[in-house]
Write a protein that holds these residues in place. Structure first.
Motif, PDB file in Angstrom:
ATOM      1  N   ILE A   1      -8.802  47.864  -4.240  1.00 56.13           N
ATOM      2  CA  ILE A   1      -7.947  47.529  -5.377  1.00 56.13           C
ATOM      3  C   ILE A   1      -8.589  46.388  -6.186  1.00 56.13           C
ATOM      4  O   ILE A   1      -9.075  45.417  -5.593  1.00 56.13           O
ATOM      5  N   PRO A   2      -8.600  46.476  -7.508  1.00 58.63           N
ATOM      6  CA  PRO A   2      -9.119  45.358  -8.317  1.00 58.63           C
ATOM      7  C   PRO A   2      -8.325  44.086  -8.038  1.00 58.63           C
ATOM      8  O   PRO A   2      -7.089  44.075  -8.099  1.00 58.63           O
ATOM      9  N   GLY A   3      -9.046  42.999  -7.752  1.00 57.39           N
ATOM     10  CA  GLY A   3      -8.391  41.754  -7.396  1.00 57.39           C
ATOM     11  C   GLY A   3      -8.457  40.680  -8.450  1.00 57.39           C
ATOM     12  O   GLY A   3      -8.138  39.518  -8.178  1.00 57.39           O
ATOM     13  N   ASP A   4      -8.836  41.051  -9.663  1.00 59.62           N
ATOM     14  CA  ASP A   4      -8.997  40.032 -10.708  1.00 59.62           C
ATOM     15  C   ASP A   4      -7.779  39.956 -11.628  1.00 59.62           C
ATOM     16  O   ASP A   4      -7.814  39.272 -12.645  1.00 59.62           O
ATOM     17  N   THR A   5      -6.689  40.640 -11.262  1.00 60.19           N
ATOM     18  CA  THR A   5      -5.509  40.632 -12.120  1.00 60.19           C
ATOM     19  C   THR A   5      -4.234  40.564 -11.280  1.00 60.19           C
ATOM     20  O   THR A   5      -4.145  41.179 -10.210  1.00 60.19           O
ATOM     21  N   SER A   6      -3.249  39.845 -11.774  1.00 61.38           N
ATOM     22  CA  SER A   6      -1.967  39.734 -11.078  1.00 61.38           C
ATOM     23  C   SER A   6      -1.182  41.043 -11.123  1.00 61.38           C
ATOM     24  O   SER A   6      -0.200  41.205 -10.387  1.00 61.38           O
ATOM     25  N   LYS A   7      -1.600  41.990 -11.964  1.00 58.54           N
ATOM     26  CA  LYS A   7      -0.886  43.269 -12.063  1.00 58.54           C
ATOM     27  C   LYS A   7      -0.972  44.087 -10.773  1.00 58.54           C
ATOM     28  O   LYS A   7      -0.138  44.951 -10.522  1.00 58.54           O
ATOM     29  N   THR A   8      -2.010  43.833  -9.978  1.00 64.43           N
ATOM     30  CA  THR A   8      -2.164  44.594  -8.725  1.00 64.43           C
ATOM     31  C   THR A   8      -1.735  43.800  -7.499  1.00 64.43           C
ATOM     32  O   THR A   8      -1.752  44.327  -6.387  1.00 64.43           O
ATOM     33  N   LEU A   9      -1.360  42.540  -7.685  1.00 67.10           N
ATOM     34  CA  LEU A   9      -1.036  41.672  -6.547  1.00 67.10           C
ATOM     35  C   LEU A   9       0.456  41.764  -6.226  1.00 67.10           C
ATOM     36  O   LEU A   9       1.297  41.273  -6.974  1.00 67.10           O
ATOM     37  N   TRP A  10       0.791  42.399  -5.106  1.00 66.77           N
ATOM     38  CA  TRP A  10       2.194  42.471  -4.717  1.00 66.77           C
ATOM     39  C   TRP A  10       2.594  41.209  -3.951  1.00 66.77           C
ATOM     40  O   TRP A  10       1.809  40.628  -3.203  1.00 66.77           O
ATOM     41  N   THR A  11       3.821  40.809  -4.155  1.00 69.64           N
ATOM     42  CA  THR A  11       4.327  39.582  -3.516  1.00 69.64           C
ATOM     43  C   THR A  11       5.644  39.813  -2.773  1.00 69.64           C
ATOM     44  O   THR A  11       6.084  38.941  -2.033  1.00 69.64           O
ATOM     45  N   LYS A  12       6.279  40.970  -2.978  1.00 67.66           N
ATOM     46  CA  LYS A  12       7.553  41.261  -2.333  1.00 67.66           C
ATOM     47  C   LYS A  12       7.481  42.600  -1.609  1.00 67.66           C
ATOM     48  O   LYS A  12       6.609  43.431  -1.903  1.00 67.66           O
ATOM     49  N   THR A  13       8.405  42.801  -0.683  1.00 64.68           N
ATOM     50  CA  THR A  13       8.518  44.094  -0.010  1.00 64.68           C
ATOM     51  C   THR A  13       9.916  44.662  -0.252  1.00 64.68           C
ATOM     52  O   THR A  13      10.863  43.932  -0.548  1.00 64.68           O
ATOM     53  N   HIS A  14      10.024  45.973  -0.108  1.00 69.31           N
ATOM     54  CA  HIS A  14      11.290  46.646  -0.379  1.00 69.31           C
ATOM     55  C   HIS A  14      12.360  46.260   0.655  1.00 69.31           C
ATOM     56  O   HIS A  14      12.063  46.174   1.852  1.00 69.31           O
ATOM     57  N   PRO A  15      13.603  46.065   0.211  1.00 66.65           N
ATOM     58  CA  PRO A  15      14.698  45.811   1.151  1.00 66.65           C
ATOM     59  C   PRO A  15      15.065  47.079   1.914  1.00 66.65           C
ATOM     60  O   PRO A  15      14.652  48.191   1.553  1.00 66.65           O
ATOM     61  N   TYR A  16      15.879  46.924   2.939  1.00 68.08           N
ATOM     62  CA  TYR A  16      16.279  48.028   3.810  1.00 68.08           C
ATOM     63  C   TYR A  16      16.859  49.203   3.019  1.00 68.08           C
ATOM     64  O   TYR A  16      16.547  50.357   3.308  1.00 68.08           O
ATOM     65  N   ARG A  17      17.678  48.913   2.036  1.00 70.72           N
ATOM     66  CA  ARG A  17      18.365  49.981   1.296  1.00 70.72           C
ATOM     67  C   ARG A  17      17.396  50.886   0.529  1.00 70.72           C
ATOM     68  O   ARG A  17      17.753  52.009   0.168  1.00 70.72           O
ATOM     69  N   ASP A  18      16.179  50.419   0.287  1.00 67.80           N
ATOM     70  CA  ASP A  18      15.199  51.210  -0.474  1.00 67.80           C
ATOM     71  C   ASP A  18      14.431  52.207   0.394  1.00 67.80           C
ATOM     72  O   ASP A  18      13.736  53.082  -0.137  1.00 67.80           O
ATOM     73  N   LEU A  19      14.513  52.075   1.710  1.00 64.88           N
ATOM     74  CA  LEU A  19      13.643  52.858   2.587  1.00 64.88           C
ATOM     75  C   LEU A  19      14.186  54.281   2.796  1.00 64.88           C
ATOM     76  O   LEU A  19      15.398  54.477   2.899  1.00 64.88           O
ATOM     77  N   PRO A  20      13.311  55.274   2.873  1.00 61.89           N
ATOM     78  CA  PRO A  20      13.763  56.645   3.142  1.00 61.89           C
ATOM     79  C   PRO A  20      14.505  56.723   4.472  1.00 61.89           C
ATOM     80  O   PRO A  20      14.019  56.221   5.499  1.00 61.89           O
ATOM     81  N   ARG A  21      15.685  57.354   4.423  1.00 61.50           N
ATOM     82  CA  ARG A  21      16.527  57.394   5.617  1.00 61.50           C
ATOM     83  C   ARG A  21      17.463  58.588   5.530  1.00 61.50           C
ATOM     84  O   ARG A  21      17.938  58.951   4.454  1.00 61.50           O
ATOM     85  N   VAL A  22      17.735  59.209   6.669  1.00 60.98           N
ATOM     86  CA  VAL A  22      18.734  60.270   6.717  1.00 60.98           C
ATOM     87  C   VAL A  22      19.575  60.076   7.981  1.00 60.98           C
ATOM     88  O   VAL A  22      19.036  59.794   9.053  1.00 60.98           O
ATOM     89  N   ILE A  23      20.887  60.222   7.826  1.00 63.47           N
ATOM     90  CA  ILE A  23      21.833  60.103   8.933  1.00 63.47           C
ATOM     91  C   ILE A  23      22.606  61.416   9.037  1.00 63.47           C
ATOM     92  O   ILE A  23      23.144  61.911   8.042  1.00 63.47           O
ATOM     93  N   ASP A  24      22.666  61.983  10.245  1.00 64.65           N
ATOM     94  CA  ASP A  24      23.451  63.187  10.534  1.00 64.65           C
ATOM     95  C   ASP A  24      23.207  64.312   9.523  1.00 64.65           C
ATOM     96  O   ASP A  24      24.119  64.744   8.810  1.00 64.65           O
ATOM     97  N   PRO A  25      21.977  64.819   9.429  1.00 64.63           N
ATOM     98  CA  PRO A  25      21.679  65.889   8.465  1.00 64.63           C
ATOM     99  C   PRO A  25      22.402  67.184   8.831  1.00 64.63           C
ATOM    100  O   PRO A  25      22.733  67.413  10.005  1.00 64.63           O
TER     101      PRO A  25
END
Length: 707
Positions: free
Chosen positions: A406-430
């Protein structure tokens, strides 16, 4: 005529009023006492370990702290030499202890900042969990003091163990082996095979007993930091059975009377390699030159004459993370998730302590465990698949884009946060009533599709072809409307090669038409083959050798199709090249073994000490659910070194029914009777009954350790 009515005493009238008011509470209390009777009866005045005849420690702690201490003791008794060596490596001092061969390991640990972060993680623990970690370390040290003659002299240099050592080891395993492996960093394009696993959750509607079931089946190398340790931990608030990796003080895969879970290695991307443009002793970022942070580590390297060579190891870090290589005006810096997640162990502990789905989800929502699918089932009939992990929030690109440098010379590619629990793929009782994962992306966990890729960022997980092992996994579940516990265990041991089902119907006729007699003889062997990799399967060795000579990406006439995920790819694209590869494979097989139809188990072996048994199972890439990988030994034979390691099949009936196997045995200490003692069961495709009650355990008691 007079009627006589007997008056009730006043105290009885008052008692009836009280009982009516509090009857629901009383019934609830009685129910709770009945459900918890096993746990209550298990709490003892002292702490002890009951060792069963397979070397599994059943720990009964009169409080959690003493249970942790007993677990440390147990791990030392079973794996002491390995445990201390792993902790020595996690300190970044292995070369000082054992020589040059460990220098690369030390450099990796120091580059990733493991020892320093272990101090920070220890400070960040809750007061109770700090005590638990100290107790675990105390158990290790107390065993070493009492039985110094049972530990190799060369690993005693690591003693005493501290809680920080435990946390450093956790980091090395979780963040810097599973999330990112040093071998992957050396090969940024990530072509190396990753550790694997199978996991199933079956709802009551698809279970023969009407009870939910869980299958846990990790596939890891059979040694080093990948080794599983099976145990039961019982203390006030917990009564869990399962396994963890050696050196980890809590169960990582477990079940209790109410629920259970397993992990599979998911298609999680939690690290990136950033290319930096070097300028003026620094690097370019958003059109400005930034200086590196530099840390110097003194390294001692033990020499063969027991003297020490000393050197300074320098680590440079950018805003992205530590620099792992630098040349020709460019450098690569590594960014890895999870470095601010000190609560991994406490989350696992809370998961094992949970009594219901609500409590279990509350533990999951802490989101400390940096990766791994969670496959869940419980007594109430719920099943769940969670694509668990710390997934970076990225501004651009799909999954494939982030697999590259990944190009490292720009802040556009630098991630600083991760997704919260509610964003993660999940299935209950399909609606399907079943869930599976065989290291495929979450989109294929069940059919009809329950998690849709288009509802998530394109970098969350890939949309690549469903591999043959995952297809085999899903087909077994989809094609059986009523699965019993024993049937699930039989499916777990399936050695059927899904790849063979797709290609042999084209390959065999094409080979039969050849003038080459070897091609026709090979076709005859393959036509009689049962398309499995059981010990007595004849033809599997030939087919396996043929596939190993091919480029599977060009093999099929019909490629994989997302709309037909369980029946594609299919058909032979180029019969001429396929026949040539078959003749080449047949020539080698006949030269090496004297016959084309040599049984699978004569070539592929299970070895430990004096044991040398015929193996079953094979490469998951060929669609074998019973996954085993082999390394060459002597006389053209191969030895199992990776794959099916810990297995648990659980039915949430009352009482819970469960069977397990730890393939290579539950100990590595020299002279232990439990090194390889479960391999005969492995060879026979059997699991062991789980002994969880005191009555069951004492009926199969090998030893008792009282503290």
């Amino acid at each position: 005529m007079f009627s006589f009515v007997k008056k009730k005493p006043l105290f009885l009238i008052q008692w009836q009023k009280i009982s009516r008011k509090f009857l629901p509470v009383l019934l609830s209390l009685v129910f709770t006492l009945v459900v918890s009777s096993q746990s209550i009866s298990s709490v003892t005045k002292t702490t002890e370990i009951l060792w069963d005849t397979y070397g599994v420690p059943h720990i009964y702690g009169n409080n959690p702290q003493n249970a942790f201490q007993a677990f440390g003791w147990a791990q030392m008794q079973s794996h002491g030499n390995l445990l201390l060596r792993l902790y020595g490596q996690a300190r970044g001092k292995a070369a000082e202890y054992w020589g040059q061969d460990y220098l690369e390991s030390d450099q990796w640990v120091l580059t990733m900042g493991v020892p320093k972060r272990a101090d920070a993680w220890y400070t960040a623990q809750s007061p109770a969990f700090r005590n638990y970690l100290q107790a675990f370390a105390n158990g290790i040290n107390n065993y070493a003091k009492k039985y110094p003659d049972l530990i190799d002299n060369e690993v005693k240099v690591v003693l005493p163990i501290t809680p920080q050592d435990v946390l450093a080891h956790l980091q090395r395993v979780m963040l810097f082996t599973f999330v990112v492996d040093p071998g992957q960093v050396a090969n940024i394009h990530r072509t190396q095979p990753a550790p694997g696993s199978n996991g199933w959750a079956i709802a009551p509607k698809r279970s023969a007993s009407g009870k939910a079931m869980l299958l846990a089946n990790p596939h890891l190398p059979w040694g080093d930091l990948f080794l599983w340790y099976e145990a039961q931990i019982t203390a006030p608030g917990i009564d869990a059975y399962g396994a963890t990796l050696v050196g980890i003080p809590v169960l990582a895969i477990a079940f209790n009377d109410n629920l259970g879970w397993t992990h599979t290695v998911n298609t999680h991307d939690g690290w990136d390699a950033y290319e930096l443009k070097l300028q003026q002793d620094g690097y370019l970022f958003d059109n400005k030159v930034r200086p590196f942070e530099t840390t110097n580590f003194p390294l001692k390297i033990k020499q063969k004459d027991d003297s020490f060579k000393e050197q300074i190891f320098t680590v440079k870090s950018s805003i992205h993370g530590p620099v792992v290589s630098a040349k020709e005006g460019k450098a690569l810096a590594l960014r890895v998730v999870g470095q601010n997640s000190p609560g991994i162990l406490e989350q696992w502990w809370n998961m094992a302590s949970a009594k219901n789905f609500t409590q279990f989800q509350k533990a999951l929502q802490r989101l400390q465990i940096p990766m791994f699918t969670v496959m869940y089932a419980d007594r109430e009939g719920h099943i769940m698949h969670l694509f668990n992990g710390l997934v970076p929030v990225r501004q651009q690109g799909d999954f494939a884009y982030w697999q590259n440098i990944i190009p490292g010379d720009t802040s556009k590619t630098l991630w600083t946060k991760t997704h919260p629990y509610r964003d993660l793929p999940r299935v209950i009782d399909p609606p399907s009533g079943w869930l599976q994962n065989a290291n495929d992306p979450p989109w294929t966990t069940t059919f009809p599709v329950a998690i849709k890729a288009e509802n998530y960022p394109p970098y969350m997980a890939p949309r690549w072809p469903m591999d043959f092992r995952a297809q085999s996994s899903a087909k077994m579940l989809a094609e059986d409307d009523s699965i019993s516990l024993e049937e699930m265990i039989t499916y777990k041991h399936s050695t059927r090669m899904e790849l063979a089902e797709r290609i042999l119907d084209d390959l065999i006729p094409a080979a039969q038409k050849q003038e080459n007699p070897l091609a026709r003889r090979a076709a005859e062997v393959l036509s009689k083959w049962d398309r499995q990799a059981n010990a007595n399967s004849r033809g599997a060795v030939l087919f396996n050798a043929w596939v190993d000579n091919l480029d599977l990406s060009t093999l099929f006439s019909t490629p994989w199709n997302e709309k037909s995920p369980l029946t594609t790819p299919d058909g032979l694209a180029n019969s001429e090249s396929a026949i040539k590869a078959l003749v080449d494979a047949a020539t080698k097989i006949e030269q090496n073994y004297g016959t084309l139809d040599i049984p699978w188990g004569e070539v592929f072996r299970l070895r430990s000490g004096n044991l040398d048994l015929p193996a079953n199972g094979g490469d998951g890439g060929k669609g074998i659910f019973r996954t085993v990988y082999f390394a060459p030994t002597d006389n053209g034979r191969f030895q199992a070194v990776n794959g099916d390691s810990f297995v648990a099949a659980v039915e949430f009936s009352q009482p819970v029914k469960a069977k397990t196997l730890t393939s290579y045995g539950n100990a590595t200490q020299p002279n232990s009777p439990h090194i390889g003692d479960q391999l005969p069961l492995f060879a026979r495709q059997e699991l062991r009954p789980v002994w969880r009650t005191r009555k069951e355990i004492t009926a199969h008691l090998e030893a008792r350790t009282i503290f």
